[in-house]
Design a protein around this motif. Structure first.
Motif, PDB file in Angstrom:
ATOM      1  N   ASN A  60       0.850  -1.188   0.000  1.00 14.24           N
ATOM      2  CA  ASN A  60       0.000   0.000   0.000  1.00 14.24           C
ATOM      3  C   ASN A  60       0.886   1.239   0.000  1.00 14.24           C
ATOM      4  N   TYR A  61       0.487   2.239  -0.766  1.00 16.54           N
ATOM      5  CA  TYR A  61       1.310   3.432  -0.906  1.00 16.54           C
ATOM      6  C   TYR A  61       0.408   4.658  -0.886  1.00 16.54           C
ATOM      7  N   THR A  62       0.865   5.711  -0.201  1.00 17.45           N
ATOM      8  CA  THR A  62       0.104   6.953  -0.127  1.00 17.45           C
ATOM      9  C   THR A  62       0.679   7.968  -1.111  1.00 17.45           C
ATOM     10  N   PHE A  63      -0.168   8.461  -2.009  1.00 19.44           N
ATOM     11  CA  PHE A  63       0.227   9.443  -3.010  1.00 19.44           C
ATOM     12  C   PHE A  63      -0.372  10.803  -2.650  1.00 19.44           C
ATOM     13  N   GLU A  64       0.484  11.775  -2.371  1.00 14.05           N
ATOM     14  CA  GLU A  64      -0.019  13.126  -2.178  1.00 14.05           C
ATOM     15  C   GLU A  64      -0.591  13.609  -3.502  1.00 14.05           C
ATOM     16  N   TYR A  65      -1.686  14.362  -3.455  1.00 12.81           N
ATOM     17  CA  TYR A  65      -2.239  14.919  -4.676  1.00 12.81           C
ATOM     18  C   TYR A  65      -1.170  15.740  -5.393  1.00 12.81           C
ATOM     19  N   GLY A  66      -1.047  15.510  -6.692  1.00 10.44           N
ATOM     20  CA  GLY A  66      -0.068  16.219  -7.493  1.00 10.44           C
ATOM     21  C   GLY A  66       0.599  15.294  -8.487  1.00 10.44           C
ATOM     22  N   LYS A  67       1.692  15.749  -9.082  1.00  6.44           N
ATOM     23  CA  LYS A  67       2.367  15.002 -10.135  1.00  6.44           C
ATOM     24  C   LYS A  67       3.383  14.030  -9.551  1.00  6.44           C
ATOM     25  N   HIS A  68       3.447  12.817 -10.138  1.00  7.06           N
ATOM     26  CA  HIS A  68       4.356  11.758  -9.694  1.00  7.06           C
ATOM     27  C   HIS A  68       4.949  11.051 -10.908  1.00  7.06           C
ATOM     28  N   THR A  69       5.990  10.266 -10.636  1.00 14.20           N
ATOM     29  CA  THR A  69       6.556   9.401 -11.673  1.00 14.20           C
ATOM     30  C   THR A  69       6.524   7.954 -11.194  1.00 14.20           C
ATOM     31  N   LEU A  70       6.321   7.048 -12.134  1.00 17.46           N
ATOM     32  CA  LEU A  70       6.324   5.612 -11.866  1.00 17.46           C
ATOM     33  C   LEU A  70       7.235   4.941 -12.879  1.00 17.46           C
ATOM     34  N   SER A  71       8.158   4.121 -12.387  1.00 20.27           N
ATOM     35  CA  SER A  71       9.068   3.393 -13.285  1.00 20.27           C
ATOM     36  C   SER A  71       9.029   1.918 -12.948  1.00 20.27           C
ATOM     37  N   TYR A  72       9.022   1.104 -14.016  1.00 22.73           N
ATOM     38  CA  TYR A  72       9.105  -0.345 -13.858  1.00 22.73           C
ATOM     39  C   TYR A  72       9.901  -0.886 -15.035  1.00 22.73           C
ATOM     40  N   GLY A  73      10.937  -1.664 -14.745  1.00 23.41           N
ATOM     41  CA  GLY A  73      11.803  -2.142 -15.815  1.00 23.41           C
ATOM     42  C   GLY A  73      12.475  -0.957 -16.493  1.00 23.41           C
TER      43      GLY A  73
END
Length: 311
Positions: A60-73
């Motif tokens: 489980n992860y908490t994301f603050e409202y706003g822009k984020h990045t996600l990387s996989y591989g």
């Protein structure tokens, strides 16, 4: 390809009910499960922070409202976390694995197989699979999804991956004899459900999905303000564009407050009041209406979800 009908007949008695709902109006963040249904450990990077997710597990992860990045591989994407105009939930699927939305009906004991088949017929889809090395199609009441962000308000379900189907449910309303329910499955669990319903062959589902770079990205439209003939309409659209630009750079409660304003009933009423005024002032080309439609088309489908991909 060979056609096979596999209807997953589930007929149950009815006596138990459940409900959903929560209040997120004062929140500055959203919690989400990041799921790994694969048989191997994976590493996911969120905003530069590496997360290790064991095989067939989740965090489980908490994301603050706003822009984020996600990387996989070797893939990365940018996304916005935001409030939803309705109660929303879901999961993040970095591996783009297949998940399965299975529709079934709970019915009273006097319902025949023929009646059940009629109920389920409109929910049947042809799903491409490989059975014993041969590509075929199974016709069943299932929708296959493998989005990175799987949202309940976009692809609705009653029971999530870790919630079993109840043995019974309660009907609401006099004379009711059936209740439609949808469950979200991981692939392993879905295959087990097929086996429990009598499918004995070895089955593999085909996984087809876009790369991260091919996923639809939501951006602020390039509205030509000078083309809006109506002065009041031009001022309103300019304000809206400025607010959307602020939205893309805001965080936390500031973003939540701004988003509430942008999607409020008051903003909607103002927009349409100006539309009438512009029409009466001779905006024969409907330039104001065209500009507001560009904004609607850009963001309206994101209202009921918490995450969307951006540049």
């Amino acid at each position: 390809m060979k056609k096979i009908k596999y209807s997953l007949l589930l007929i149950c008695n009815i006596t138990l009910a459940g409900c959903f709902g929560s209040d997120t109006s004062s929140s500055s963040s959203v919690d989400r499960m990041i799921d790994n249904p694969t048989p191997n450990e994976i590493k996911v990077i969120v905003d530069g922070k590496e997360l290790t997710i064991p095989a067939k597990s989740s965090v489980n992860y908490t994301f603050e409202y706003g822009k984020h990045t996600l990387s996989y591989g070797d893939q990365s994407l940018n996304f916005i976390a935001k409030p939803s105009t309705t109660d929303s939930s879901g999961l993040i699927n970095p591996t783009q694995s297949n998940y399965y939305l299975l529709t079934t009906f709970y019915t009273t004991s006097n319902v025949s197989d023929e009646t059940y088949d009629k109920l389920i017929a409109k929910h049947l889809n042809s799903v491409p699979v490989i059975i014993n090395g041969e590509q075929q199609e199974l016709e069943m009441p299932v929708k296959v999804i493998n989005d990175v962000f799987i949202e309940r308000q976009k692809d609705f379900w009653d029971y999530s991956v870790d919630e079993p189907y109840p043995d019974e449910v309660t009907l609401r309303g006099k004379g009711q004899f059936q209740s439609q329910k949808i469950k979200l499955f991981r692939e392993d669990s879905f295959i087990e459900s097929l086996k429990s319903e009598g499918l004995n062959e070895k089955i593999n589902f085909i996984n087809q999905h876009p790369t991260f770079s091919e996923i639809k990205k939501y951006t602020i439209p390039n509205v030509q303000l000078d083309a809006i003939a109506c002065k009041k309409g031009r001022e309103f659209v300019e304000t809206q564009l400025n607010d959307w630009n602020k939205f893309f750079t805001s965080t936390g409660k500031d973003l939540a407050s701004l988003y509430k304003q942008l999607t409020s009933n008051e903003t909607f009423q103002t927009k349409h009041a100006i539309m009438k005024e512009c029409t009466s002032e001779g905006d024969t080309n409907r330039s104001y209406q065209s500009a507001t439609r560009q904004l609607e088309e850009a963001f309206d489908e994101t209202n009921q979800i918490n995450f969307f991909v951006t540049q």
